[in-house]
Design a protein around this motif. Sequence first.
Motif, PDB file in Angstrom:
ATOM      1  N   UNK A 796       4.488  -2.468  -8.769  1.00 57.10           N
ATOM      2  CA  UNK A 796       5.297  -1.482  -9.490  1.00 57.10           C
ATOM      3  C   UNK A 796       6.588  -2.106  -9.996  1.00 57.10           C
ATOM      4  N   UNK A 797       7.205  -2.975  -9.177  1.00 54.34           N
ATOM      5  CA  UNK A 797       8.418  -3.659  -9.617  1.00 54.34           C
ATOM      6  C   UNK A 797       8.127  -4.568 -10.808  1.00 54.34           C
ATOM      7  N   UNK A 821       2.991   4.277 -12.894  1.00 59.16           N
ATOM      8  CA  UNK A 821       3.093   5.589 -12.242  1.00 59.16           C
ATOM      9  C   UNK A 821       2.127   5.699 -11.063  1.00 59.16           C
ATOM     10  N   UNK A 822       0.880   5.271 -11.270  1.00 59.18           N
ATOM     11  CA  UNK A 822      -0.124   5.434 -10.225  1.00 59.18           C
ATOM     12  C   UNK A 822       0.090   4.458  -9.077  1.00 59.18           C
ATOM     13  N   UNK A 823       0.571   3.252  -9.381  1.00 62.58           N
ATOM     14  CA  UNK A 823       0.802   2.268  -8.320  1.00 62.58           C
ATOM     15  C   UNK A 823       1.926   2.723  -7.397  1.00 62.58           C
ATOM     16  N   UNK A 824       2.898   3.443  -7.930  1.00 62.99           N
ATOM     17  CA  UNK A 824       4.040   3.885  -7.135  1.00 62.99           C
ATOM     18  C   UNK A 824       3.699   5.053  -6.212  1.00 62.99           C
ATOM     19  N   UNK A 826       2.307   7.277  -3.190  1.00 64.77           N
ATOM     20  CA  UNK A 826       1.921   7.013  -1.805  1.00 64.77           C
ATOM     21  C   UNK A 826       0.485   7.467  -1.596  1.00 64.77           C
ATOM     22  N   UNK A 827      -0.042   7.228  -0.422  1.00 65.42           N
ATOM     23  CA  UNK A 827      -1.452   7.505  -0.166  1.00 65.42           C
ATOM     24  C   UNK A 827      -1.787   8.974  -0.328  1.00 65.42           C
ATOM     25  N   UNK A 828      -0.927   9.873   0.186  1.00 68.29           N
ATOM     26  CA  UNK A 828      -1.236  11.306   0.114  1.00 68.29           C
ATOM     27  C   UNK A 828      -1.239  11.789  -1.329  1.00 68.29           C
ATOM     28  N   UNK A 829      -0.198  11.417  -2.087  1.00 69.90           N
ATOM     29  CA  UNK A 829      -0.144  11.846  -3.482  1.00 69.90           C
ATOM     30  C   UNK A 829      -1.276  11.240  -4.298  1.00 69.90           C
ATOM     31  N   UNK A 830      -1.624   9.980  -3.998  1.00 63.68           N
ATOM     32  CA  UNK A 830      -2.692   9.335  -4.745  1.00 63.68           C
ATOM     33  C   UNK A 830      -4.035   9.989  -4.500  1.00 63.68           C
ATOM     34  N   UNK A 831      -4.332  10.324  -3.246  1.00 61.13           N
ATOM     35  CA  UNK A 831      -5.605  10.981  -2.945  1.00 61.13           C
ATOM     36  C   UNK A 831      -5.661  12.368  -3.561  1.00 61.13           C
ATOM     37  N   UNK A 843      -7.628   4.394 -15.335  1.00 61.45           N
ATOM     38  CA  UNK A 843      -6.591   3.657 -14.614  1.00 61.45           C
ATOM     39  C   UNK A 843      -6.451   4.177 -13.198  1.00 61.45           C
ATOM     40  N   UNK A 844      -6.502   5.509 -13.032  1.00 63.62           N
ATOM     41  CA  UNK A 844      -6.379   6.087 -11.691  1.00 63.62           C
ATOM     42  C   UNK A 844      -7.530   5.649 -10.804  1.00 63.62           C
ATOM     43  N   UNK A 845      -8.723   5.548 -11.360  1.00 63.20           N
ATOM     44  CA  UNK A 845      -9.874   5.086 -10.578  1.00 63.20           C
ATOM     45  C   UNK A 845      -9.695   3.639 -10.127  1.00 63.20           C
ATOM     46  N   UNK A 846      -9.158   2.796 -11.012  1.00 63.24           N
ATOM     47  CA  UNK A 846      -8.943   1.394 -10.642  1.00 63.24           C
ATOM     48  C   UNK A 846      -7.893   1.269  -9.549  1.00 63.24           C
TER      49      UNK A 846
END
Length: 854
Positions: A796-797, A821-824, A826-831, A843-846
């Motif tokens: 992300x940086x 955006x997606x790399x930043x 956390x696990x809960x928000x990403x799931x 991109x989200x799938x990758x």
Amino acid sequence: MSLPATAEALDSLEEYDDPISWINDTLHSSGEEQSIENLTELDQQITQLIASLDIACEDTSSQLERTIDDVSRGIPRLTYDLHFIKDSAVSLSSSLAVVHSRSRAVVPDATASALEQLKRLDTMKGHMEAAREVLREAESWSTLELEVTSLLTERSYAKAASRLSEANKSMVVFQNTPEYDPRRTLLVNLQNQLEASLSSALVAAINEQNLETCREYFFIFSNIQRESEFRNYYNGSRRASLTSMWHEADLSDTAPEGIISSGPTFTEFLPKFYASMLALLNQERNSIPAIFPDPAHTLSAFISSILSALQPTFSQRLASLSSHYGDLALKELISAFRVTEEFAVGVAKLMEKIQYSAVPPVPLDNPNSSDKPAPQMHSRKRSMRMSVSFRSGANRSTSGGQKIPILADGLDWDQELFHPFLEFQADYGPLSDASGSDQARLFRERAVDIFGAAEESLSRYTTFTHGYGSVALLQALDGFLKSFVDMWTADVSFASSVPHSTFQDVTSEDLSDLDYTSQDWLHIQTMLHLLGSARSVYERMTSFEVKLRSNLAQTANKFRLHRGDPTSFPIASSKGAAQILEQSSLNSAELHALLDRVDVDPSTSRDNFLRHQGSTSSLGEPLLTDARSAMSDFAKACQTALQGTILSPLRQHLASYASSSIWTTATEESRNTTFNDLQVPTFSLSPSDIIQRVAEGLLNLPRLFDHADDDALSFSLQTLPYADPELLKAAPEASVPDVPPTHSRRHSIAKATTLDPETVSTAWLSSLGQSLLVHLTTEVLPRINKLNAGGAAQLASDLGYLSNVINVINVGSEELEQWKEYVELNDDDGKAKMNANGAEDRVLNLVARMRGWR
């Protein structure tokens, strides 16, 4: 460090031709921190040296004056001394004649007769002894075969060789006699038997590098006049590995016709072959002096034997290389030649070493001996200066400017090495015509011939078909011009697919982060020249299309007048010919549609007619649609190739980005570290080294477009990869009059715009930035296998830093922002986001795969 002492300074001064260079080197060696003290000390030493030189000059002057005085006093006596010597010589000659006559008178006649008899007897004795030796030699021939055979059975090869050597010396006895030929045949047969007995043992000794045994065998072969055969055995055994390496090499660009190979190219294989050859020659530098009496010439002959034994020959490989690459062969030939030059420099240094090692020592008891070596051979350091002074013609310059002195004559190994290139060097003119800017010139010149042939067809179709062949003419011309342009497009695509060699970096200081090689710069210049030629060919195509439209308009006008009054305006001079053409398949609806497209009715308005006749464009769609499309494809191929070369250093930086270990290395604290359920803020991570280098390269790209007003860069900006249509739409331009707004984007190349330099550079920078971002987001980032929390924070940086940099050059990327955006997350928000719309977002799938959210 302190300055050298006066004696050392004087010694070092002797090695310089220019005192200024000596002063500069002496000052440089002293170091900066003691420069003032060193200058003072040097001034004192120079003062002492000047005083010493003044004293020496005075002494020399006084000695010269004394010498001149002595010579002046001695010259007047020189004539008297010469006259006195002449008189003494005449007197001595008379005295010797008197003594000689008296000596004969002293000896009695009887004594003189006895002395003459003794002299004859002594001569007869010498002749009889010589005859006895000859008879003994002749008698030994009767037992020669038996003796040599016995010695060979006992493996006493040295004795057998000595016996055959003695027999060979006695062959002169039988010269011009019937016995000569049989005895010569016998001698040769026995020598052959000895050679056959030694051959297998000799090859084994050579392969095992048993130098003592090889030296004994060399003495034996020399005794039987078979030294050349020994050298053939030695060279053949020692070069076997190299000749096999050359013969078994599966090269992709020198393979026989009809054979497809996936092996390395010739220029990739050649440095490896030369490295193996140089390693073998370094071994032979130690072995050959222990066996042969002439190591330098032996090593030179060994190199020549390697080159002459190559199959296929070096010349055949170069010919295959030239045939494979065709017009692009010059670059490959130059690469091979440069590698060969570097190899020759290494061999020259090795030959110098072996020549110095073979110099015999100077006898200390006889320094004036006639067989001592030349002065330049006595001391290595001294010989370098002597060779430059007295043998300047024998110096050989290396690629780095260093000169290697060749101390021995007759070493022609380098001629054997470079001779295969001579044929291509002699053909440099034709070879260079298809490279660099000459390729662009060739494109323009051939276009002149192509359009000349096309213009000739305009009169032929009218004469032969009276205008009914207009559709076929248009199709033929369109296909003809398209095939010509497509051929050059294929050449550009092929040249771009050939990997560039990197034998020399020529990156300027201003572009230190863009590691372009000399081949890259040449490719950039070539593509720019081709783009410039594309503009020239396009303008010629536009001019020809105007002529074509005018010609077709005349035909359409004739057909329109014929329909109104067939009697006054016939199509053909013969009524029968006109009827046959009118009833043929040429008189089609397609023909009349074409004529209606190009027809301009002058009855509408005289001013309108004149305006259309003088227009540089046309009404309706272009006529040469396929040719224009081919020109668009050619421009795009050149632009794509140019961009690929410009971005190649940045893509090389990104090659190892996905496999970096930072994606799975735990950081000291993650972005979501908690303590007692409280968020602990952390500082932003620094971008990785790879992204920093890529960003610096992007910021340096504008310097490449300091001359963006070049017609080549401004040509056909609409075909640039990922060109910004809004930027080009808003760009100030000067269009050709009467270009209809109905032209499709496919034919937008026809606008022939002239853009300001700022717009051109902005368009190219935008295209380059977008191309690199597409490469990053579609090829590099998806190859990251796994991201832990620390790796995600680092990515992300990196993406945030890169996003800020591309904004500086007015480039934006929605997909890059999505990655960030997606790399930043956390696990809960990403799931949670995956459950919401993960199936539709690539991109989200990758990112989910890397983070383990699914």
